[in-house]
Motif scaffolding. Structure first.
Motif, PDB file in Angstrom:
ATOM      1  N   ARG A 105      -1.430  -1.440  14.923  1.00  0.00           N
ATOM      2  CA  ARG A 105      -2.325  -1.581  13.769  1.00  0.00           C
ATOM      3  C   ARG A 105      -3.105  -2.897  13.842  1.00  0.00           C
TER       4      ARG A 105
ATOM      5  N   PRO B  80       0.787  -1.234   0.000  1.00  0.00           N
ATOM      6  CA  PRO B  80       0.000   0.000   0.000  1.00  0.00           C
ATOM      7  C   PRO B  80       0.823   1.290   0.000  1.00  0.00           C
TER       8      PRO B  80
ATOM      9  N   GLY C 281      13.800   5.412   4.515  1.00  0.00           N
ATOM     10  CA  GLY C 281      14.591   5.022   3.353  1.00  0.00           C
ATOM     11  C   GLY C 281      14.098   5.686   2.069  1.00  0.00           C
TER      12      GLY C 281
ATOM     13  N   ALA D 205       7.295   4.948   1.529  1.00  0.00           N
ATOM     14  CA  ALA D 205       7.152   5.120   2.989  1.00  0.00           C
ATOM     15  C   ALA D 205       8.334   4.556   3.760  1.00  0.00           C
TER      16      ALA D 205
ATOM     17  N   PHE E 289       4.875  -0.873  16.480  1.00  0.00           N
ATOM     18  CA  PHE E 289       4.420  -0.375  15.165  1.00  0.00           C
ATOM     19  C   PHE E 289       3.404  -1.333  14.543  1.00  0.00           C
TER      20      PHE E 289
ATOM     21  N   ARG F 164      -0.582   6.023  -3.109  1.00  0.00           N
ATOM     22  CA  ARG F 164      -0.765   7.116  -2.163  1.00  0.00           C
ATOM     23  C   ARG F 164       0.519   7.723  -1.597  1.00  0.00           C
TER      24      ARG F 164
ATOM     25  N   ALA G 103      11.991   1.856   4.264  1.00  0.00           N
ATOM     26  CA  ALA G 103      12.398   0.454   4.163  1.00  0.00           C
ATOM     27  C   ALA G 103      11.188  -0.420   4.490  1.00  0.00           C
ATOM     28  N   ASP G 104      11.213  -1.650   4.023  1.00  0.00           N
ATOM     29  CA  ASP G 104      10.118  -2.567   4.341  1.00  0.00           C
ATOM     30  C   ASP G 104      10.374  -3.118   5.744  1.00  0.00           C
ATOM     31  N   ILE G 105       9.570  -2.645   6.687  1.00  0.00           N
ATOM     32  CA  ILE G 105       9.836  -2.979   8.093  1.00  0.00           C
ATOM     33  C   ILE G 105       9.669  -4.477   8.345  1.00  0.00           C
TER      34      ILE G 105
END
Ligand code: TC6
Length: 697
Positions: free
Chosen positions: A273, A22, A102, A61, A269, A57, A63-65
């Motif tokens: 969610r 996303p 990143g 956002a 984090f 959108r 690095a891929d956490i």
């Protein structure tokens, strides 16, 4: 798998378009796609420049956490940024939505940057216990100077495009389709013969007082270690050459990535969610939610009304008489004035909220049109039942009847109505327009769409909503009662309330239990102790010195005296000299010889009590998953975010050690320290609470 980075040429410009919904996180496939795209552009003799854009959108956002903690996969991000920067082609980024972590580091690796006016840029790694580890700590200070770079990285804030332009992070801000405005910008650069421009080749930032900056950061971080490390990385950017600075940054990043604090913050984090993702609510539509009722306009009711008004819900608040209704209006207006002062709402919005959206009434008949009512009256079962019977009569069919009780049995409250399926607990935390936690308490007969509406309300109010089953105190207050009891036992045995508070703020809690007690009001605990006195087990140790204080009329902050003394109009407090006297009297009465406690022992006992009760709460199904308990403690009870929550803390400490300590304490007080069977079975199986999270419960 399709390549998440597409390549196309537009004249002399190669466009690398990232499409990884996303939020275009920089997964291995995206990094590889960008690297391959650069290779391809450089191999194409007709290409003079590269433009990087994002689909959807966000630009990127970060690095891929989800990859953190797994085996690193090439190409790594720092190398990718350097690879982009060192390209012989002119490279630009056109940003929209958010460009974070990143993502901003990739943009700083390009030679020119343009963004939409609504774009926001930031380096939020600080909130994950990390530092910007792909050149951010080395490139940003070269653009902004060391002080500003430190401020940006330590706050992790999102910078608006206009400020980013002023700071030199952007070269241009222009509204339009990001790819179109980006192409026009790069064509203009090419037409003007603009040079390649590498941030790494800019002069290093001038030195600042590094020790003062380091100490200042650590003070602000209140126990969070990475803020100090960020300052050290910026110092390296100033004192070392770029390549050496990059190496230093990498070393510091890897150290932080291994740290418990980073593991705790990454846990927070994902779980803040995940906590409202209930499998049983998939496909269940919430009921309509336009107007809500609130019963009682004290601090709690007024806070709930304020939160609802700020979320654009109409509110009808019921009080017992006109005078009380006026006082409630005063409280709500006071809260809203705070929001006005902080710029959260405008004056016209304030006017509309306090006139059109808010109705004060003294008659339940005014609740005929509301979709949901939250009762926030005195914490007494008889009073609550009476209120719910009246709500049952006054509210329309399908309206949800919620109680803000913090301890009482929601099943019993529901039974006072003819529609128990519409009854739910919505436990807010005071002040309700500020605190992030909402416990959604699901009773035996609560309908699924009522639960879904509880979560929907939480979402609209900007809360972290956690499902709780029914028990005394639900998730949070039940666990609080256990760790608070451990603290009280330590007081009886010789630790002072002030040492305990200080040891726990040293651990990272926002406040210690005794300062919290003063803030909440000591009469609440006193009442609870009285309520439970009848069912008390003979082996239970219940200190009474706090009751003496209440009998003397001292209820904490609101009366000016509790464990601490408070001067009117001041937030400062000093220890109350009456407390040691009361404690000493009780110790003498019980024949206790007080002993010394180290801060370490205080923290260990307190945490073990918390973990043990939390394990029972999970085992009984009161909390859905261990991580749900963690989020309750994080968002409602001042647990430090970098600790991740009590059960994450226990995992990181090692469950076997925690259990061994509980068993050791049980030798002194077997009644209080009963090891949770779940904890025992996890230790026996070599599993962790996180294993349960992954298994979904
Ligand atoms: C970094 O970059 C370090 C670099 C150095 C390396 C050497 N990765 O929040 P939302 C998911 S550190 C993976 O609900 P919003 C999120 O879990 C990174 N997943 O949406 C959620 O998944 P779900 C620095 C991510 O519009 C979904 O996306 N960057 C990532 O309210 C939607 O998210 C950050 O710290 C990610 N980076 O807010 C930024 N980001 O649907 C962290 C999001 O399965 N992200 N997801 O639950 C954010 O602050 C916000 O997500 C947002 C979007 C502002 C991007």
């Amino acid at each position: 798998m399709t390549n998440p980075v597409t390549y196309e040429t537009q004249g002399a410009i190669a466009v690398l378009r990232i499409n990884n919904p996303p939020v275009n996180a920089l997964s291995q496939a995206v990094r590889q796609g960008l690297s391959d795209g650069m290779d391809r552009a450089e191999a194409d003799r007709d290409v003079k420049a590269v433009l990087i854009v994002g689909e959807g959108r966000a630009f990127i956002a970060g690095a891929d956490i989800t990859e953190f903690g797994k085996l690193p996969m090439e190409p790594n991000l720092p190398d990718l940024c350097t690879r982009i920067e060192s390209s012989p082609l002119l490279v630009a980024a056109s940003m929209h939505g958010v460009t974070l972590g990143g993502g901003l580091e990739v943009a700083l690796g390009t030679h020119y940057r343009i963004a939409q006016p609504t774009a926001r840029l930031g380096l939020p790694e600080v909130h994950l216990g990390l530092l910007p580890g792909a050149g951010g700590t080395q490139r940003l200070p070269r653009l902004t100077g060391a002080d500003k770079a430190i401020e940006i990285m330590i706050s992790g804030r999102q910078i608006k495009a206009a400020e980013a332009l002023e700071l030199g992070l952007l070269d241009k801000v222009e509204e339009g389709d990001p790819q179109e405005v980006g192409l026009a910008f790069v064509n203009e650069l090419l037409a003007n013969g603009a040079p390649r421009r590498a941030v790494s080749e800019l002069p290093a930032a001038a030195p600042i007082d590094w020790e003062a900056a380091h100490a200042g950061a650590l003070k602000k971080g209140r126990g969070q270690i990475n803020v100090g490390t960020i300052v050290r990385a910026v110092q390296a950017a100033s004192e070392l050459g770029f390549a050496e600075g990059m190496e230093r940054e990498r070393g510091l990043f890897m150290e932080l990535l291994q740290s418990d604090q980073s593991k705790g913050m990454i846990h927070a984090f994902f779980n803040e969610r995940a906590v409202s993702n209930l499998p049983e609510l998939k496909g269940v539509a919430p009921r309509a939610l336009n107007a809500i009722g609130v019963i009682g306009g004290g601090t709690m009711g007024a806070g709930i009304a304020t939160a609802a008004l700020l979320a654009k819900l109409d509110v009808v608040l019921i009080e017992t008489g006109q005078e009380q209704a006026d006082a409630a209006r005063g409280r709500i207006e006071g809260n809203l004035q705070g929001a006005l002062k902080r710029g959260k709402i405008s004056q016209p919005q304030y006017d509309a909220l306090t006139t059109k959206a808010l109705t004060l009434a003294t008659n339940y008949a005014s609740l005929g049109e509301v979709d949901l009512v939250v009762e926030a009256v005195f914490e007494d079962m008889a009073v609550k039942k009476e209120v719910f019977a009246k709500l049952d009569a006054a509210c329309k069919q399908g309206a949800i009847l919620a109680s803000n009780t913090s301890y009482l049995d929601v099943d019993e409250i529901a039974a006072a109505t003819s529609r128990p399926e519409d009854v739910i607990g919505l436990h807010f935390f005071s002040p309700a327009h500020v605190m992030k936690l909402l416990e959604v308490v699901v009773a035996d007969k609560t309908a699924a769409d009522v639960v879904a509406t509880g979560f929907e309300l939480g979402k609209r109010l900007g809360k972290i909503s956690v499902r709780s089953g029914v028990c005394d105190g639900f998730i949070g207050n039940r666990i609080l009662a256990a760790y608070r009891t451990a603290a009280d036992h330590m007081v009886l045995d010789g630790a002072s309330p002030y040492q305990i508070d200080s040891a726990l703020t040293g651990f990272g809690f926002a406040m210690g239990p005794f300062a919290v007690g003063d803030l909440a009001g000591l009469d609440i605990g006193w009442m609870t102790r009285k309520r439970k006195a009848a069912d008390r087990h003979p082996d239970e140790r219940v200190p009474t010195y706090a009751d003496r204080l209440c009998e003397e009329g001292h209820f904490g902050r609101k009366t000016g005296a509790g464990y601490y003394l408070y001067e009117a109009g001041s937030r400062a407090s000093v220890p109350n000299p009456r407390i040691p006297e009361l404690i000493a009297a009780e110790q003498a009465e019980l024949n206790i010889t007080p002993r010394d406690f180290s801060d370490e022992e205080i923290v260990r006992r307190y945490m073990c009590a918390m973990v043990n009760e939390a394990a029972k709460v999970v085992e009984e199904g009161i909390a859905r998953r261990p991580a749900d308990v963690d989020m309750v403690l994080l968002f409602g009870y001042g647990f430090p975010r970098y600790g991740g929550g009590p059960l994450k803390w226990a995992d990181l400490q090692g469950l076997a050690g925690v259990l061994a300590d509980i068993e050791h304490y049980a030798q002194e007080d077997a009644w209080f320290w009963k090891p949770a069977p779940l904890l025992k079975s996890l230790v026996a199986d070599g599993r962790s609470f996180d294993d349960l999270n992954r298994a979904g419960g």
